[in-house]
Design an enzyme around this catalytic site. Sequence first.
Site, PDB file in Angstrom:
ATOM      1  N   ASN A  61      90.455  52.598  85.735  1.00 39.97           N
ATOM      2  CA  ASN A  61      91.495  53.167  84.853  1.00 39.97           C
ATOM      3  C   ASN A  61      91.172  54.625  84.508  1.00 39.97           C
ATOM      4  O   ASN A  61      90.499  54.882  83.508  1.00 39.97           O
ATOM      5  CB  ASN A  61      91.629  52.330  83.577  1.00 39.97           C
ATOM      6  CG  ASN A  61      92.296  51.003  83.820  1.00 39.97           C
ATOM      7  OD1 ASN A  61      91.818  50.164  84.585  1.00 39.97           O
ATOM      8  ND2 ASN A  61      93.433  50.782  83.186  1.00 39.97           N
TER       9      ASN A  61
ATOM     10  N   ARG B 140      89.535  46.790  79.989  1.00 39.77           N
ATOM     11  CA  ARG B 140      89.618  47.539  81.240  1.00 39.77           C
ATOM     12  C   ARG B 140      88.418  48.449  81.395  1.00 39.77           C
ATOM     13  O   ARG B 140      87.736  48.771  80.433  1.00 39.77           O
ATOM     14  CB  ARG B 140      90.885  48.430  81.256  1.00 39.77           C
ATOM     15  CG  ARG B 140      92.206  47.678  81.249  1.00 39.77           C
ATOM     16  CD  ARG B 140      92.450  46.948  82.551  1.00 39.77           C
ATOM     17  NE  ARG B 140      93.745  46.291  82.561  1.00 39.77           N
ATOM     18  CZ  ARG B 140      93.980  45.076  82.045  1.00 39.77           C
ATOM     19  NH1 ARG B 140      93.022  44.384  81.467  1.00 39.77           N
ATOM     20  NH2 ARG B 140      95.186  44.558  82.112  1.00 39.77           N
TER      21      ARG B 140
ATOM     22  N   ARG C 184     102.094  41.837  78.163  1.00 31.25           N
ATOM     23  CA  ARG C 184     102.921  42.461  79.194  1.00 31.25           C
ATOM     24  C   ARG C 184     102.798  41.623  80.473  1.00 31.25           C
ATOM     25  O   ARG C 184     101.674  41.346  80.914  1.00 31.25           O
ATOM     26  CB  ARG C 184     102.400  43.880  79.437  1.00 31.25           C
ATOM     27  CG  ARG C 184     103.220  44.712  80.399  1.00 31.25           C
ATOM     28  CD  ARG C 184     102.779  46.164  80.422  1.00 31.25           C
ATOM     29  NE  ARG C 184     101.392  46.329  80.860  1.00 31.25           N
ATOM     30  CZ  ARG C 184     100.784  47.500  81.006  1.00 31.25           C
ATOM     31  NH1 ARG C 184     101.438  48.618  80.728  1.00 31.25           N
ATOM     32  NH2 ARG C 184      99.530  47.564  81.398  1.00 31.25           N
TER      33      ARG C 184
ATOM     34  N   TYR D 176     101.838  45.646  92.037  1.00 36.04           N
ATOM     35  CA  TYR D 176     101.179  46.945  92.213  1.00 36.04           C
ATOM     36  C   TYR D 176      99.870  46.764  92.981  1.00 36.04           C
ATOM     37  O   TYR D 176      99.580  47.493  93.940  1.00 36.04           O
ATOM     38  CB  TYR D 176     100.952  47.565  90.827  1.00 36.04           C
ATOM     39  CG  TYR D 176     100.202  48.864  90.821  1.00 36.04           C
ATOM     40  CD1 TYR D 176     100.578  49.919  91.657  1.00 36.04           C
ATOM     41  CD2 TYR D 176      99.132  49.053  89.952  1.00 36.04           C
ATOM     42  CE1 TYR D 176      99.883  51.121  91.629  1.00 36.04           C
ATOM     43  CE2 TYR D 176      98.439  50.245  89.922  1.00 36.04           C
ATOM     44  CZ  TYR D 176      98.820  51.276  90.763  1.00 36.04           C
ATOM     45  OH  TYR D 176      98.128  52.454  90.724  1.00 36.04           O
TER      46      TYR D 176
HETATM   47  N1  UDP Z   1      98.295  48.500  76.872  1.00 32.73           N
HETATM   48  C1  UDP Z   1      98.773  48.293  75.603  1.00 32.73           C
HETATM   49  N2  UDP Z   1      99.839  49.065  75.186  1.00 32.73           N
HETATM   50  C2  UDP Z   1     100.422  50.032  75.963  1.00 32.73           C
HETATM   51  C3  UDP Z   1      99.901  50.221  77.270  1.00 32.73           C
HETATM   52  C4  UDP Z   1      98.846  49.443  77.696  1.00 32.73           C
HETATM   53  O1  UDP Z   1      98.283  47.439  74.861  1.00 32.73           O
HETATM   54  O2  UDP Z   1     101.384  50.681  75.521  1.00 32.73           O
HETATM   55  C5  UDP Z   1      97.138  47.695  77.339  1.00 32.73           C
HETATM   56  C6  UDP Z   1      97.405  46.857  78.577  1.00 32.73           C
HETATM   57  O3  UDP Z   1      97.927  45.595  78.205  1.00 32.73           O
HETATM   58  C7  UDP Z   1      96.005  46.772  79.209  1.00 32.73           C
HETATM   59  C8  UDP Z   1      95.365  48.109  78.829  1.00 32.73           C
HETATM   60  O4  UDP Z   1      96.103  48.590  77.703  1.00 32.73           O
HETATM   61  O5  UDP Z   1      95.248  45.739  78.604  1.00 32.73           O
HETATM   62  C9  UDP Z   1      95.435  49.149  79.948  1.00 32.73           C
HETATM   63  O6  UDP Z   1      96.770  49.261  80.389  1.00 32.73           O
HETATM   64  P1  UDP Z   1      97.223  50.400  81.398  1.00 32.73           P
HETATM   65  O7  UDP Z   1      98.700  50.247  81.635  1.00 32.73           O
HETATM   66  O8  UDP Z   1      96.761  51.730  80.912  1.00 32.73           O
HETATM   67  O9  UDP Z   1      96.404  50.090  82.733  1.00 32.73           O
HETATM   68  P2  UDP Z   1      96.404  48.799  83.707  1.00 32.73           P
HETATM   69  O10 UDP Z   1      97.290  47.752  83.126  1.00 32.73           O
HETATM   70  O11 UDP Z   1      96.894  49.311  84.999  1.00 32.73           O
HETATM   71  O12 UDP Z   1      94.981  48.345  83.764  1.00 32.73           O
END
Ligand code: UDP
Length: 192
Positions: free
Chosen positions: A40, A92, A152, A10
């Site tokens: 974010n 974040r 993840r 991404y």
């Molecule tokens: N996150 C989580 N559970 C979820 C979705 C996100 O723990 O169901 C965590 C993710 O691992 C990250 C943070 O929340 O540390 C922000 O994730 P998001 O997908 O919102 O944004 P991005 O990864 O693009 O920064």
Amino acid sequence: MGRGRASNAYGSTKATIEEMLENLYTSDKEWTISLLRYFNPVGAHETGLIGENPNGIPNNLMPYIQKVAKGEIKELSVFGNDYNTKDGTGVRDYIHVTDLAVGHTKALEKILTPGVYIHNLGTGKGYSVLDIIKTFEKVNNVKIPYKIAPRRPGDLAEFYADPTKAKKELDWEAKRDIEDMCRDSWNFIKNV
Ligand code: UDP
């Protein structure tokens, strides 16, 4: 400003699009290009009338928390609690959508001569997944059940902005804090 290597697919698409726009400027110097790097975005308009309600199971943290708070999803999975961060969960830079919108209007006002301009739109502050859960529960007086799940793939431990250039050149800085973000997120979603 260096672009470095993107840490996931991404991020790499975003870097490619920035590069395409820079090439466009190189080929035709009449262009005025503003590259705004969002961190974010969360929250909703403070009236509760404008917001985002994604269909299906959300990928992002705040929309997921909103659905858990509404009782539409049973519990949140926290993706990893063994990162090298203050509480082990991912950190974040969450930014209120209204601050993000103001950042766009500032860019339109301030960037008046052709060129390529790059600015970070973030608060410069990092919050962990557990910070967000606790703040959301506290300001909205709701419960967010959660479990710790595996990391993840592609996630970084910590990612936040250095917004000093946006402050200096656009006269912009985020004004809304994490409590505002959690309150406005719930205020919108509880009524839809
Ligand atoms: N996150 C989580 N559970 C979820 C979705 C996100 O723990 O169901 C965590 C993710 O691992 C990250 C943070 O929340 O540390 C922000 O994730 P998001 O997908 O919102 O944004 P991005 O990864 O693009 O920064």
